[in-house]
Design an enzyme around this catalytic site. Structure first.
Site, short mmCIF file in Angstrom:
data_model
loop_
_atom_site.label_atom_id
_atom_site.label_comp_id
_atom_site.label_asym_id
_atom_site.label_seq_id
_atom_site.Cartn_x
_atom_site.Cartn_y
_atom_site.Cartn_z
N SER A 240 0.77 -1.38 -0.15
CA SER A 240 0.09 -0.12 -0.11
C SER A 240 0.86 1.27 0.07
CB SER A 240 -0.96 -0.08 0.99
OG SER A 240 -2.12 0.89 1.04
N ASP A 463 -8.86 -3.84 -6.38
CA ASP A 463 -8.69 -3.29 -5.24
C ASP A 463 -9.13 -1.70 -5.01
OD1 ASP A 463 -7.20 -2.49 -2.82
OD2 ASP A 463 -5.29 -2.46 -3.55
N HIS A 492 -6.99 -6.03 -0.65
CA HIS A 492 -6.15 -4.93 -0.67
C HIS A 492 -4.76 -5.75 0.10
CE1 HIS A 492 -4.16 -1.37 -0.40
NE2 HIS A 492 -3.98 -1.33 0.91
#
Length: 545
Positions: A240, A463, A492
């Site tokens: 991320s 996502d 995710h």
């Protein structure tokens, strides 16, 4: 970007389908030429790295506050608060490590050569990676753990690493809260006032140090950590926000890169950082929320919430209205319900438990919903610290609109077609409109052919937290990078998760340096089956943030 608590296998951690933000949505400064790393800071990083290489890290027993088992060892590394003054004030970052086992999990008698340290950043910004070494005990990670020391750390500002705070944690844990999808003007005025106060609190509590909590300094810290670990070149797994950190590192220190895995990539285009990325994220969450509702509708015989996504939506709206009138357990209002269901938009392994809680509540049993959705006072300090770091980094990193009318216009327009998450994302980020520290201009992430060794990007097509366009943009910007896509999936963070195909590509890269010739795709992991298990328990896990 909007974050919730996300999970990487055994640990918890913190930390776009709109093609472009509405015209004029970001300040003109964000369109100016991107910044280059300062020469003074680059020299300062070299000074700090040389010092760290000499000093190393004295690993020992972890403090009780880290809540890590005895097999994990902890230490600290010293980094400059301001890299332009490397011999000035320094702060200490906490680091955790488990040594490579050296054992082939398929053949205990076969020794596996050590390949160095694998450093992980879980995202956020504001997430701690101190738990990362625990993953080596999981089947999906044992081959990697045989060859690599697994190294986690708490970035600057997080946990015990020169912690930041913007407000009294007791205030941030208060509930119940509202979460109107189409807020009134009066409600907006209250939230604007709160955002101003939050920004003021960050400035007053952190003082002059606040300006030094940035993504560029996080990348410099990563190079100092590399040196302290005795590594000539860095092997890194970022999830991320950690992918943006890794991309900055690759741009700033290309000769220091050995291998890099980017899991669920943030769009690094300078004009996207961070206002436009948040608009895109809010739009993408609407699609993922629709995926969840469609799944619940397929199991109407289990949950009784309706056999169409629209019926499930109406059930959600009934629950919101009822909670607004009478909060469940006195603590869970529409805001807490929305936050709990946002986690289902991040991770499909939450789907059975969130659906069960919503179903039980509408049938008269609020217990599962209260257990899943209420805030816990004991977690308030950690949560407030995570948000303080999140704001400091993202608000410092780039220009943001400073006129509330711009935010109001862009998000009112967006909320007409993406109401689920749009306004809550606004309230999370709005302190950046009133930020008191200097704003930077984002670095132009880029590496030409031959400047980097091959790097690996992992992404799920649906996502929402880091929409797929970000992976495509990162691949375009880093020559030699290869993208592995999990098709028709939206969790995710997919490294080390339930998809054996994805994990096979990651292992081949980390263990052998092999990447697919061009790009590769994997079939989606199976969707969860309905279950009414313990409310609030995260079923399985995988990396990200």
């Amino acid at each position: 970007m909007r974050t919730v608590a996300v999970h990487v296998a055994a640990g918890s951690l913190l930390l776009t389908t709109l093609a472009a933000a509405p015209a004029g949505s970001a300040p003109s400064a964000s369109r100016s030429a991107p910044a280059a790393p300062g020469a003074a800071e680059l020299r300062g990083t070299a000074v700090a790295a040389e010092r760290a290489a000499r000093e190393g890290i004295a690993f020992g027993a972890c403090p009780d506050t880290e809540d890590l088992p005895p097999g994990v060892r902890c230490g600290t590394v010293s980094v400059p608060l301001d890299y332009a003054r490397p011999n000035g004030e320094r702060i200490r970052l906490t680091v955790s490590r488990v040594r490579a086992t050296g054992k082939d999990p398929a053949n205990g008698k076969r020794r596996v050569p050590r390949q160095g340290a694998l450093v992980h950043n879980p995202g956020g910004p504001g997430a701690s990676g101190m738990y990362f070494p625990l993953l080596g005990a999981l089947p999906e990670w044992k081959r990697v753990a045989a060859a690599y020391d697994l190294v986690g750390y708490a970035p600057r500002g997080v946990g015990r690493s020169a912690p930041l705070s913007c407000m009294d944690p007791k205030e941030s844990a208060e509930g119940p809260t509202k979460a109107p999808t189409h807020p009134s003007e009066a409600y907006k005025r209250r939230r604007v006032a709160q955002a101003r106060a939050h920004a003021r609190g960050c400035a007053e509590r952190a003082g002059g140090a606040l300006r030094h909590y940035t993504s560029l300094n996080n990348a410099r810290d990563l190079d100092v950590l590399r040196a302290a670990l005795g590594e000539k070149r860095l092997t890194f797994l970022g999830a991320s926000y950690g992918t943006y950190l890794g991309a900055l590192y690759a741009t700033m220190f290309p000769s220091h890169v050995r291998r890099m895995v980017f899991d669920s990539a943030v769009n690094p285009e300078p004009g996207q950082i961070w206002y436009r990325n948040n608009l895109d994220q809010s739009a993408a969450f609407e699609d993922r929320w629709a995926d969840f509702r469609a799944w619940v509708a397929r199991y109407d015989e289990v949950y009784g919430l309706g056999d169409t996504p629209d019926e499930v939506q109406r059930g959600y709206e009934r629950a919101r209205a009822r909670l607004a009138e009478e909060p469940a357990g006195g603590k869970v209002g529409p805001g807490q319900l929305q936050e709990a269901l946002l986690q289902a938009a991040y991770y499909d392994d939450y789907w059975p438990h969130r659906a069960h809680a919503l179903s039980a509540y509408l049938k008269g049993d609020p217990g599962p919903l209260v257990e899943q959705a209420q805030a816990y006072p004991e977690a308030a300090v950690e949560q407030e610290n995570a948000r303080a770091v999140y704001l400091a980094v993202e608000c410092n990193d780039a220009p943001w609109p400073t006129d509330w009318a711009v935010w109001d216009r862009d998000n009112t327009r967006l909320a007409r077609r993406a109401p689920f998450e749009t306004w809550e994302n606004v309230w999370t980020n709005l302190p950046c409109a009133y930020w008191r520290a200097p704003r930077q201009r984002p670095l132009d992430v880029r590496a030409g052919r031959g400047e980097l060794p091959p790097t690996l990007i992992l992404a799920a097509e649906r996502d929402a937290a880091t929409p797929y366009d970000g992976a495509l943009e990162l691949r375009r910007r880093l020559a030699g990078s290869v993208l592995v896509t999990e098709r028709d999936a939206g969790a995710h963070g997919i490294a080390g998760g339930p998809n054996a195909c994805v994990n096979g590509h990651m292992e081949a890269y980390l263990l052998e340096g092999r990447v697919p010739e061009r790009r590769a795709s994997c079939a989606p992991h199976p969707e969860p089956r309905p279950a009414a298990g313990p409310a609030g328990r995260a079923p399985s896990a995988r990396p990200a943030a």
